[in-house]
Design an enzyme around this catalytic site. Structure first.
Site, short mmCIF file in Angstrom:
data_model
loop_
_atom_site.label_atom_id
_atom_site.label_comp_id
_atom_site.label_asym_id
_atom_site.label_seq_id
_atom_site.Cartn_x
_atom_site.Cartn_y
_atom_site.Cartn_z
CG ASP A 195 7.14 -22.22 -32.67
OD1 ASP A 195 7.55 -21.10 -33.02
OD2 ASP A 195 6.77 -23.18 -33.30
CD1 TRP A 196 8.50 -15.05 -32.20
CD2 TRP A 196 9.49 -16.96 -32.18
NE1 TRP A 196 9.64 -14.85 -32.26
CE2 TRP A 196 10.52 -15.80 -32.20
CE3 TRP A 196 10.26 -18.10 -31.63
CZ2 TRP A 196 11.80 -15.83 -32.20
CZ3 TRP A 196 11.78 -18.21 -31.94
CH2 TRP A 196 12.48 -17.21 -32.16
#
Length: 844
Positions: free
Chosen positions: A235-236
């Site tokens: 995930d970012w």
């Protein structure tokens, strides 16, 4: 069981061997926010990703870019229709190609464990089987047209509170039977080309680690047992380590170009802390993804039409209408007969400002939106009078200040002046923008350290005006030279991850304005926030509300309008302040004074239709008083057309609830998912959603699977496959099992669609098993008076439990019941099955 290597993997491995260590490691961190690095020497072009659960947002390269806005995933789930889900996946693929996107970060297969979860609308269901079945269909649709799906968020990432820090603690059986189940099903049935590791961590009693470092789940389970052959994407900004994440099974750090890998990972490999074969495997997985999406050799993906076609709008309209759930319909008020209507009062805060999509990464700038008012005006006869009444504002935050009230202090032109300042306070650039919303401004060079916003706010209407200011990071806000708000938060990317960059705390002030009017000089001094791969930004919100009627005055005016109309349609619900990525809800009540509004309108007009415009459950204390009650979800861009189709009988609201609607907050089995000492404990075990309601014997407002539709159905008989069926096949989705043939007749006055649901009741032999669990479903259509049969497959997996001591699935012996139902609480037929020695025998 591992899948065999793809035929050309040998050739891909040769490409990997042709790269030196530094070149290989360069491919393992994003090139920027959305793109992966290219490597022309091996024929690799850049792969582009984009957010996408409610559409395809794009990369932001074109600030004016818009796209198709679909209903939220919970609305799609309410249709209980795999064909519809697959068609929507195909539409997403076409939209992705329009925007130059190769991989859509969807679908989300986390479960709706608690109704207050901030991203509840972005999840399909509280049920693992319904979630997995529909998500697999979306993946098939996407990938059938050459666009990759990224299945997320692996795994047990079901809360937004402290989402980057907490750890979910659950036993292995719960993990296997509930939270891993939809991932396993989608991987088996649709083979998504990438998977995203969650922000949060997990402790299953064997390993406790952030998901980006969880070797047991990423390497042993996902890549080993489930035979996933693509890359695991972070995930970012979720990756916080070098060796632990690289060795743990993560393959791609996003976003880039910075991050914890790069030179640090190369040094770890050279020091013997990370095996270079792990790096080779990561690159191979990325090459497989690139090959799937047409970015490895060749001309790339085929072009698609630049503009959406009418059939694409029609599909979005159908999803929204068919997913609408008819919860109550006393005296068959719905559908309306247009010939008998001369006036309609459209009432409610969401009637005036519909909530079409959830906040956060799912947000898509829509190519068009059709409001509820527009949809009804287009559908009703020209001589029908339609009046619209808000009935009070449900939002806590004021609207953004109107552009016509704002003036550049230097030129007098409309808007807010922004001066970009360097470290010494020198002006190096500037612009004027006609808006009070500077939430996501990012268009300055690295030398810009501060942004000074200045404007003159002119107020002419006498009375008390309200102003609100909201900023993130380090800032100061001055009104007429006096500081009214300041902040000193020096964090960077954390402001994005907790969504305070677009949802900052607000400070409100009252401003008294006399007959002569008043001018206010506003100055907002903002330090630029460096958020790494998310870029550099400032946040500023200027909000304003003039004097106006009280909510109670608006409610009285709406009730009077309802009394004078033939039909009242009240649209209530949530809004962007309530349902969003980045924070969880604090309760289940409708915001504002909406409950008072509904009760007053129902009392004023017995032909009142209440429409709930919300993605997640809200309490409806007046539900039993509403003559007709519809749940319309977050319906996307075609909201108005879809609601008109339902109200006027053009489309049957054949949706069924994909979650349980509580009657009171005290009954909710999991009232919140707030971490305690950094831990979210899944103490309910396998009893998630409707299973927990059954276990506690509680009565909800409306049960899981409930929905009326236009017509009525009589369930007549059920038969099972006559032969014993093996329950020991290796398919993760169950593979084998039983087939139920259900005969039913449409005994109502309308053609309709019925969702036949089958619930498995295991023997209650002392082991902790659900009272009932969803084991299969199928839909049928029939004209009035027609008899049809539904074929429902119940996989052998439905009968199994995870044996933690043996680390294997087993099928407990005993007598099981299969309930053929209209909802989890409305069984119509029952059949029995005996399990003996791992085999299933229909009981005669």
């Amino acid at each position: 069981m591992s899948r065999p290597a793809l035929p050309d993997d040998t050739e891909l491995r040769d490409r990997v061997r042709g790269l030196d260590l530094d070149s290989k490691i360069r491919l393992l961190t994003g090139a920027d926010l959305w793109r992966l690095p290219a490597e022309p020497r091996i024929g690799l072009s850049a792969v582009t990703m984009s957010d996408g659960p409610q559409g395809v947002r794009g990369t932001g390269d074109d600030p004016a870019e818009a796209g198709l806005l679909a209903p939220a995933p919970s609305a799609l789930a309410a249709a209980w229709d795999t064909d519809l889900a697959e068609r929507l996946g195909e539409l997403f693929a076409t939209e992705a190609r329009r925007k130059g996107v190769d991989v859509v970060l969807a679908p989300v297969v986390n479960l709706q464990r608690t109704p207050v979860a901030g991203r509840h609308f972005e999840y399909f269901s509280e049920d693992p089987l319904l979630t997995g079945t529909l998500a697999a269909a979306v993946v098939r649709g996407l990938q059938s047209r050459g666009v990759g799906a990224c299945l997320k968020h692996f795994v047990a990432n079901d809360s937004e509170t402290d989402r980057t820090r907490y750890r979910a603690r659950l036993d292995e059986r719960t993990l296997r039977e509930v939270y891993l189940a939809p991932f396993e099903q989608v991987l088996a049935e649709a083979e998504p080309w990438s998977v995203m590791a969650a922000y949060s961590g997990l402790d299953d009693g064997t390993e406790s680690a952030p998901m980006t470092e969880n070797a047991r789940l990423l390497r042993e389970v996902l890549k080993g047992e489930f035979a996933f052959s693509g890359p695991v994407v972070s995930d970012w900004a979720a990756t916080r380590s070098t060796v632990a994440s690289a060795a743990g099974g993560l393959d791609l750090v996003m976003p880039g170009p910075d991050g914890p890998w790069g030179g640090a990972l190369a040094a770890a490999v050279r020091a013997g802390e990370v095996d270079e074969q792990l790096v080779d495997d990561k690159v191979l997985r990325l090459l497989r993804l690139a090959r799937h999406v047409g970015r490895l050799d060749g001309p790339g993906p085929a072009p698609v039409p630049a503009e959406p076609a009418e059939e694409e709008f029609r599909l979005l309209r159908d999803v929204a209408a068919r997913g609408t759930v008819l919860l109550r319909n006393e005296a068959d008020l719905l559908p309306l007969t247009p010939d008998g209507i001369r006036s309609v009062a459209l009432i409610g805060p969401n009637a005036v400002a519909p909530y079409l999509q959830g906040g956060g990464s799912a947000y898509v700038p829509a190519v068009r939106t059709v409001s509820f008012e527009e949809g009804l005006r287009a559908a009703l006869h020209e001589d029908v009078r339609l009046s619209v009444h808000r009935g009070g504002d449900a939002r806590l935050r004021l609207p953004y200040a109107s552009a016509e009230l704002l003036a550049d202090p230097d030129t007098g032109a409309t808007g807010v002046r922004a001066d970009h300042l360097d470290a010494d306070g020198n002006r190096i650039a500037g612009e004027v923008r006609a808006t009070g919303d500077w939430t996501t401004y990012d268009g300055f060079g690295s030398e810009t350290r501060r942004v000074l916003l200045r404007t003159v706010l002119t107020l002419t209407e006498p009375g008390t005006h309200r102003l609100e200011f909201g900023c993130a990071g380090r800032f100061s806000v001055n009104v007429d030279g006096e500081e009214v708000l300041a902040g000193d938060d020096g964090r960077g990317v954390e402001l994005v991850l907790e969504s305070s960059h677009n949802h900052p705390p607000l400070r409100g002030i009252g401003v008294e304005v006399g007959p002569e009017g008043r001018r206010l000089v506003l100055a907002l001094d903002l330090t630029v926030v460096d958020a790494g791969g998310y870029g550099r930004f400032v946040t500023a919100q200027l909000r304003h509300a003039p004097p106006g009627p009280t909510p109670y005055e608006e409610i009285a005016e709406a009730a009077a309008a309802a009394q004078a109309a033939d039909v009242a349609v009240v649209v209530v619900g949530t809004n962007e302040e309530v349902e969003s990525e980045g924070w969880d809800r604090t309760g289940l009540d409708l915001p504002g004074h909406q409950n008072d509004l509904v009760r007053k309108v129902i009392a004023a007009n017995p032909r009142t239709i209440v429409v709930v415009n919300a993605g997640a459950p809200v309490l409806l204390p007046w539900a039993d008083e509403a003559p007709a009650l519809l749940w319309a979800w977050l319906p996307g861009q075609e909201a108005g057309h879809a609601l008109a189709d339902v109200l006027l009988g053009r489309t049957e609201p054949s949706g069924r609830l994909p979650w349980t609607l509580p009657a009171s907050a005290e009954d909710v089995p999991v009232p919140d998912a707030v971490p305690r000492d950094g831990i979210v404990d899944y103490t309910e075990g396998v009893h998630v959603g409707h299973r927990a309601w059954d276990r506690a014997g509680l009565v909800p407002a409306f049960p899981f699977g409930h929905g009326l539709g236009w017509t009525r159905w009589t369930y007549e008989s059920v038969t099972l496959s006559p032969s014993p069926v093996s329950a020991n096949l290796p398919s993760p989705a169950g593979g084998d099992g039983l087939n139920l043939t259900v005969a039913l007749t449409n005994t109502g006055p309308w053609a309709g669609r019925e969702v036949v649901q089958v619930y498995l009741e295991p023997p209650q032999d002392g082991s902790d098993r659900p009272v009932r669990l969803l084991a299969g479903f199928a839909a049928v259509r029939a004209e009035p008076g027609a008899r049809v049969t539904a074929e429902v497959h119940v996989p052998a997996r439905a009968f199994r439990v995870w044996d933690s001591e043996a680390s294997a699935w087993r099928t407990p012996p005993g007598r099981y019941r299969l309930h053929v139902s209209r909802s989890s609480r409305d069984a119509r037929l029952t059949a029995e099955v005996t399990v003996d020695d791992g085999r299933l025998y229909p009981t005669v």
